[in-house]
Enzyme design. Structure first.
Site, short mmCIF file in Angstrom:
data_model
loop_
_atom_site.label_atom_id
_atom_site.label_comp_id
_atom_site.label_asym_id
_atom_site.label_seq_id
_atom_site.Cartn_x
_atom_site.Cartn_y
_atom_site.Cartn_z
N ASP A 13 -21.51 -16.64 64.12
CA ASP A 13 -21.19 -15.21 63.98
C ASP A 13 -22.34 -14.43 63.35
O ASP A 13 -22.12 -13.38 62.75
CB ASP A 13 -19.92 -15.01 63.14
CG ASP A 13 -18.74 -15.82 63.64
OD1 ASP A 13 -18.43 -15.71 64.83
OD2 ASP A 13 -18.13 -16.56 62.84
N HIS A 41 -19.41 -13.85 71.00
CA HIS A 41 -20.19 -12.77 70.44
C HIS A 41 -20.03 -11.53 71.31
O HIS A 41 -19.58 -11.60 72.46
CB HIS A 41 -21.66 -13.14 70.28
CG HIS A 41 -22.32 -13.63 71.52
ND1 HIS A 41 -22.61 -14.96 71.73
CD2 HIS A 41 -22.74 -12.98 72.63
CE1 HIS A 41 -23.19 -15.10 72.91
NE2 HIS A 41 -23.28 -13.93 73.48
N LEU A 328 -28.10 -5.75 58.19
CA LEU A 328 -28.65 -5.27 56.92
C LEU A 328 -27.89 -4.06 56.41
O LEU A 328 -27.68 -3.90 55.20
CB LEU A 328 -30.13 -4.92 57.11
CG LEU A 328 -30.86 -4.42 55.86
CD1 LEU A 328 -31.10 -5.57 54.89
CD2 LEU A 328 -32.19 -3.76 56.23
#
EC number: 6.3.4.4
Length: 424
Positions: A13, A41, A328
């Protein structure tokens, strides 16, 4: 043939689909080496979201030929269902670019039934499988009683082997919630549909030996590898570099890059040790902001801080030439960010770049963290590295240093296809 391999470096993942999608635009051949429809995914291509499980995500490029390789297990109904879903969303002609090695193994509905019974039998020691039958299918392969995809085309052999398989499981578990004759009847239709998709893998690669850019798409991740993962809480295939080379009989000298995909924090689905897991507000925040739900199962993913011990271990086995750090932007609103840098075992041994083979011992380690300042600003959609907040850049560069200089070449800054920083 120049080969690029994309591998998960944590527990899966990590977001391998996006980098695979990006690289597949230049690829002429995309291959899956291991796993089955337990993998999952999502790719956002244009304004359309595609879910991939057994099919290679190179199918989003109309120039890319795709192979499900010999190390995989194929649930045939899912193969056709997934193809139909892709074509319904606009990927016309996808079926003509999807091929299956005749040496891949067939994952039957029978295996899914057995998977549930085996998990139930483990009681409180459940592995936490996806329930897709992957483990029993690989067990049959290892025990030399499995059915290969190529054998589907030989009706007599196929039916005999499936009935024998069913009889063996009935002897073990008693009456099953499964009708072998119904499955055999379904495969009479699948047999005709599969003919254009099944290939001799060696002949296939010989045909495409001049492929200028071959992409190998890893499924699952290193820490779920049967040999190198957190056994027994692993999948049933070889998910690392060695598995890809073996399953696709790659010439190691043809490999030009090995890309490790790693999330900016850590997640795991199912049972098993997870040293940096945060069963607190931080973990809940990562889960909520990161929308951490499994593509295949819909289960909530367990969440924790970035773990350098695991990544160093992963790097030692997979030999990444570059990293893709994903998600991020999920860390944007944290005042501080922790990174696991070492474990202390119950006997006092300190580990920085390996993990104990015994899952019980790994469950009991004390984790040493360093704390880095957050950046408290929006990175969503940032395209240039220099446009990231200073503390975000410091976080990335810290990871690079601690991993011995392996470069973070790609940085994911959002869910869209182009939410990616590419560093030269």
């Amino acid at each position: 043939m120049a080969v690029t391999i994309v591998l998960g470096s944590q527990w899966g993942d990590e977001g391998k689909g996006k980098i695979t999608d990006m690289l597949s635009q230049e690829a002429t051949l995309c291959c899956r080496a291991a796993g089955g429809h337990n993998a999952g995914h999502t790719i956002v291509h244009g304004n359309v979201t595609y879910d991939f499980h057994i099919l290679p995500s190179g199918l989003v490029s109309d120039k890319c030929i795709n192979l499900i390789g010999a190390g995989t297990v194929v649930h045939v109904p899912s193969f056709f269902k997934e193809l139909a879903a892709l074509e319904a969303k606009g990927l016309k002609g996808a079926a003509a670019r999807a091929f299956i090695s005749d040496r891949a193994h067939v994952c039957f509905d029978l295996h899914s039934v057995v998977d549930g019974l085996e998990e139930k039998g483990l009681g409180g020691r459940k592995v936490g499988t996806t329930g897709k039958g992957i483990g029993p299918c690989y067990s049959d392969k290892a025990s030399r009683r499995g059915v290969r995809v190529g054998e589907i085309l030989d009706e007599e052999v196929f039916e005999r082997k499936l009935r024998t398989l069913h009889a063996g499981y009935t002897a073990r578990f008693g009456q099953l919630d499964y009708d072998v004759e119904e499955e055999i009847a379904r495969f009479k239709e699948y047999r005709k549909l599969l003919v254009p998709h099944i290939v001799d893998q060696l002949a296939f690669f010989n045909k495409h030996k001049d492929s200028s850019n071959t992409l190998v798409e890893g499924a699952n991740a290193l820490l779920l590898d049967l040999d190198h993962g957190t056994y027994p809480f692993v999948t049933s295939s070889s998910t690392g570099l060695g598995g890809a080379v073996q399953a696709l009989h790659l010439n190691p000298t043809s490999i030009k890059s090995i890309i490790g995909v790693v999330k900016a924090y850590t997640t795991r689905v199912g049972s098993g040790p997870f040293p940096s897991e945060q069963l607190n507000e931080a973990g809940e925040k990562l889960q909520k902001v990161g929308r951490e739900f499994g593509v295949t199962t819909g289960r909530k993913r367990r969440c924790g801080w970035f773990d350098l011990v695991l990544l160093r271990y992963s790097q030692s086995i997979n030999h990444y030439t570059a990293l893709n750090l994903t998600k991020l932007d999920i860390l944007d609103d944290f005042d501080e960010i922790k990174v696991a840098v070492a474990y202390t075992l119950p006997d006092g041994t300190r580990l920085e770049n390996t993990i104990p083979a015994d899952a019980e011992v790994l469950n009991k380690v004390d984790v040493e963290y360093v704390t880095l300042p957050g950046w408290k600003s929006n990175t969503m959609g940032v395209k240039k590295y220099e446009d990231l907040p200073e503390n975000a850049r410091k976080y990335i560069e810290y990871i690079e240093r601690e991993l011995g200089g392996v470069p973070v070449k790609w940085i994911g800054t959002g869910p869209a296809r182009d939410d990616m920083i590419c560093r030269e």
